[in-house]
Design an enzyme around this catalytic site. Structure first.
Site, PDB file in Angstrom:
ATOM      1  N   ASN A 161       0.811  -1.229   0.000  1.00 37.54           N
ATOM      2  CA  ASN A 161       0.000   0.000   0.000  1.00 37.54           C
ATOM      3  C   ASN A 161       0.841   1.273   0.000  1.00 37.54           C
ATOM      4  O   ASN A 161       0.393   2.308  -0.469  1.00 37.54           O
ATOM      5  CB  ASN A 161      -0.955   0.001   1.198  1.00 37.54           C
ATOM      6  CG  ASN A 161      -0.286  -0.409   2.481  1.00 37.54           C
ATOM      7  OD1 ASN A 161       0.344  -1.464   2.555  1.00 37.54           O
ATOM      8  ND2 ASN A 161      -0.381   0.419   3.497  1.00 37.54           N
ATOM      9  N   CYS A 336       3.496  10.594  10.467  1.00 40.81           N
ATOM     10  CA  CYS A 336       3.926  11.923  10.884  1.00 40.81           C
ATOM     11  C   CYS A 336       3.471  12.222  12.300  1.00 40.81           C
ATOM     12  O   CYS A 336       2.307  12.056  12.615  1.00 40.81           O
ATOM     13  CB  CYS A 336       3.313  12.971   9.981  1.00 40.81           C
ATOM     14  SG  CYS A 336       4.229  13.177   8.502  1.00 40.81           S
TER      15      CYS A 336
HETATM   16  N1  PLP Z   1      -4.148  -4.214   4.015  1.00 44.49           N
HETATM   17  C1  PLP Z   1      -3.726  -3.254   3.185  1.00 44.49           C
HETATM   18  C2  PLP Z   1      -2.631  -3.543   2.222  1.00 44.49           C
HETATM   19  C3  PLP Z   1      -4.288  -1.981   3.243  1.00 44.49           C
HETATM   20  O1  PLP Z   1      -3.864  -1.027   2.410  1.00 44.49           O
HETATM   21  C4  PLP Z   1      -5.319  -1.745   4.182  1.00 44.49           C
HETATM   22  C5  PLP Z   1      -5.887  -0.392   4.328  1.00 44.49           C
HETATM   23  O2  PLP Z   1      -5.214   0.553   4.699  1.00 44.49           O
HETATM   24  C6  PLP Z   1      -5.749  -2.777   5.014  1.00 44.49           C
HETATM   25  C7  PLP Z   1      -5.134  -4.000   4.903  1.00 44.49           C
HETATM   26  C8  PLP Z   1      -6.880  -2.598   6.009  1.00 44.49           C
HETATM   27  O3  PLP Z   1      -8.080  -2.482   5.295  1.00 44.49           O
HETATM   28  P1  PLP Z   1      -9.482  -2.023   5.962  1.00 44.49           P
HETATM   29  O4  PLP Z   1      -9.449  -0.544   6.018  1.00 44.49           O
HETATM   30  O5  PLP Z   1     -10.545  -2.537   5.052  1.00 44.49           O
HETATM   31  O6  PLP Z   1      -9.570  -2.664   7.293  1.00 44.49           O
END
Ligand code: PLP
Length: 653
Positions: A161, A336
């Protein structure tokens, strides 16, 4: 008009209009409880079944389960709980089960936190270890190969992410072939961006999240391979085949269904090549706007919708603020805190140099983003680059040098700078360990080469024989106060004190040497500005009427058109926002440079109202409180800042 563009789609996306329609339909027409036996319930059940069928097709679920839930964090919990319960059972039955819980070093925090939590709750005491990643952000397959024989559960992600790095799922799968380890793959960032055919892989669990792909927050799904162990996280009414109890979030499911339909139709979401073209526009613009920019992700191994960058000498917090002011919302690639950006653990795990981990910026868009949006974002990014250059935040000579008095605050302490741009001279008063680095950056950026360091604790730092020197058209006078210390007074040409830098000296000591209305600039944040004169409680505590909302501001501007609207954001934000601002500011006085304006404001006996404005309302509130504390009752601030104020024109004096 203030129409912010989000380039932060990896955090969350907007909800597509067709998806909104599907939600409205689910709330108004197909509002039934799918467990009800009557017609209204049956219609809801039909919708639920149709969405599940579609979801199974899109992710290639084969004979596996597909359970709707609240999102990926829940999906990850359920997968970890399922795996750990199965490991526990194996152990209790005396069957071989690995002893290691492995997770990629760049996983979303939900993964290691879940592993730790459930390992503790179930009393398993398994050894939790990270799988390191290489400089390109991909898992170190050699380490994985070495650890796999002892692994009970392996957690990796399809795409990261923060960086967009796409994992080598095939390579990981090949290593796990033949092992008993269970395998969780976080597919949140993959849906809609990478082809999925889960049943053809060895993956046991794959969580998904709706709000990362144009559905609302609070809906997600978990794929579970046929035959993989499963333990429900939620037990109750037996919904979802007893695998996730609780009445189904039907509007969320309808929304997800609509997104999946768009994915299958192929009309809304762009393909890889089209997305790469959009990313190319951003790469070109960023490269020309921010000299020296580096890309933290290998572009050939990452999602075409994510860029992670770092600009030398520019913290991610400053860049986020500047882009925000220019109408582009991105996120720091690192966490941050108020004072300092914490390095990104993802980039640290990749072994990048420290500056690239603390200056990191994540720019991400979604697969439904159109070219016009990216073109407009590029225009704003260029404008932002110009603003930063003008304010001296990028390499090259600043067009608008930092001059006058600057407060450098860190935690509970203040240092003060007196800058004379014309002479290239900087006087530092009370440099502190906490402020030293920031001061050095300011002096370097603005090319102050002639630097004098003074201390309010020590008279010997004064390098002159005379007690008065000239700094930037004002006179700076040293006053030694016995053994207690020294105060430095900035005077007008005719010897009138304007400001006094007093460190931790007390009022009593200062009262004998300074006129009672001299503005004192203190060394502690609690006493940043004060006067020798003891403040009346009424001057200080009348905080209830300091906040103005948009309506209050409009009324004030109508009733007192001479009201000054003061932008207290830093100069680079002010420049960057010039084309998106809907307010006509009287002047830009960054909160760190408030001291320069205080003498003139306080000399205004008419007490013209002053309204301070910033992005969120924090800095403006601080500025208004400073002024109130100095006895200026007509100081206000726009609460919630520009971010909360709808973009309808407002005018000041
Ligand atoms: N895994 C990844 C790679 C993510 O980007 C996110 C969200 O930030 C999550 C898990 C968690 O997702 P959710 O907001 O649906 O709980």
């Amino acid at each position: 008009m203030n129409t912010d563009i989000s380039l932060d789609s990896n955090a969350t996306t907007t909800v597509l209009p067709t998806v909104v329609n599907a939600v409205v339909r689910a709330l108004t027409e197909v509002y039934g409880n799918p467990s009800s036996a009557h017609s209204i319930g049956l219609r809801a059940r039909t919708l639920l079944t149709a969405v599940r069928t579609r979801a199974r097709r899109v992710v290639g679920a084969g004979a596996g389960k597909l359970v709707f839930n609240s999102g990926a964090t829940e999906g990850i919990q359920t997968a970890v709980l399922s795996a750990l319960c199965s490991i526990k059972e194996q152990r209790e039955r005396g069957l071989p089960a690995g002893s290691l819980l492995l997770y990629g070093a760049t996983e979303h925090k939900a993964v290691p936190e879940s592993l730790t939590h459930w390992n503790r709750v179930l009393g398993l005491n398994l050894d939790i270890r990270t799988i390191p990643v290489n400089i390109d952000g991909r898992h170190d397959l050699e380490t994985l190969r070495r650890l796999t024989p002892d692994a009970a559960l392996v957690c990796t992600m399809a795409a990261n992410n923060e960086t967009g790095v796409i994992s080598d799922i095939e390579g990981i799968g090949a290593i796990l072939e033949g092992s008993n380890a269970l395998w969780l793959v976080d597919c949140v960032q993959a849906l809609g961006k990478l082809p999925l055919n889960l049943a053809s892989t060895r993956i046991d669990y794959a969580p998904f999240s709706g709000h990362k792909l144009y559905a609302p927050k609070g809906i997600g799904m978990l794929y579970v391979r046929s035959g993989a162990p499963y333990t429900p996280l939620m037990i109750g009414g037996g919904q979802e085949n007893g695998e996730r109890s609780g009445t189904e979030n039907m509007s969320g499911i309808a929304a997800l269904g609509e997104v999946l339909a768009e994915l299958e139709n192929g009309t809304v979401f762009r393909d890889h090549t089209a997305l790469e073209k959009l990313r190319g526009l951003l790469i070109d613009t960023l490269s020309t706007s921010f000299p020296g920019i580096v890309f933290n992700t290998p572009l050939d191994k990452s999602l075409p919708t994510t860029l992670n960058v770092a600009v030398p000498g520019l913290s991610s917090a400053d860049l986020v603020d500047a882009l925000d002011a220019a109408g582009v919302c991105v996120s720091a690639g690192s966490a941050c805190s108020a004072a300092k950006a914490l390095p990104s653990y993802v980039l640290q795990a990749m072994g990048l140099p420290e500056w690239r981990t603390t200056n990191a910026l994540r720019i991400s868009f979604g697969p439904a983003t159109d070219e016009a949006t990216i073109v407009e974002a590029c225009r704003r990014i260029r404008h932002c680059g110009e603003a930063l250059r003008r304010a001296g935040m990028l390499a090259g000579a600043p067009e608008s040098p930092l001059n006058g008095v600057v407060q450098v605050a860190a935690g509970k302490v203040n240092s003060w700078l007196l800058l004379d741009a014309e002479q290239g001279m900087a006087v530092i008063i009370d440099s502190r360990p906490e402020t030293r680095e920031r001061i050095a950056t300011i002096l370097l950026r603005h090319r102050y080469e002639h630097v004098i360091e003074l201390s309010t604790k020590d008279a010997v730092t004064w390098p002159y024989s005379d007690d008065r020197i000239t700094v930037g058209g004002s006179r700076l006078r040293r006053i030694v106060i016995g053994a207690q210390g020294v105060c430095y007074v900035l005077e007008t040409a005719d010897g009138q004190p304007r400001l006094a830098f007093t460190g931790e000296l007390g009022r009593a000591e200062l009262a004998s040497v300074l006129p009672s209305n001299t503005i004192l600039c203190g060394g502690e944040s609690e006493a940043t500005y004060s006067t020798v004169k003891v403040q009346q409680a009424s001057d200080v505590d009348r905080s209830h009427d300091i906040h103005l909302d948009r309506c209050g501001l409009q009324v004030l501007l109508r009733e007192q058109p001479s009201t000054a609207l003061v932008d207290v954001r830093e100069a680079f934000e002010h420049f960057a926002s010039a084309h998106t601002d809907f307010m006509e500011f009287t002047v830009n006085v960054p909160v760190t440079q408030l001291a320069n304006a205080l003498p003139a404001w306080l000399a205004d006996t008419d007490r013209t109202p002053i309204v301070f404005v910033c992005r969120s309302g924090n800095r403006s509130e601080r500025a208004a409180r400073h002024l109130r504390k100095l006895g200026y009752e007509q100081a206000f601030h726009l609460s919630g800042g520009i971010a909360l104020t709808p973009p309808v024109p407002l005018t000041g004096s």
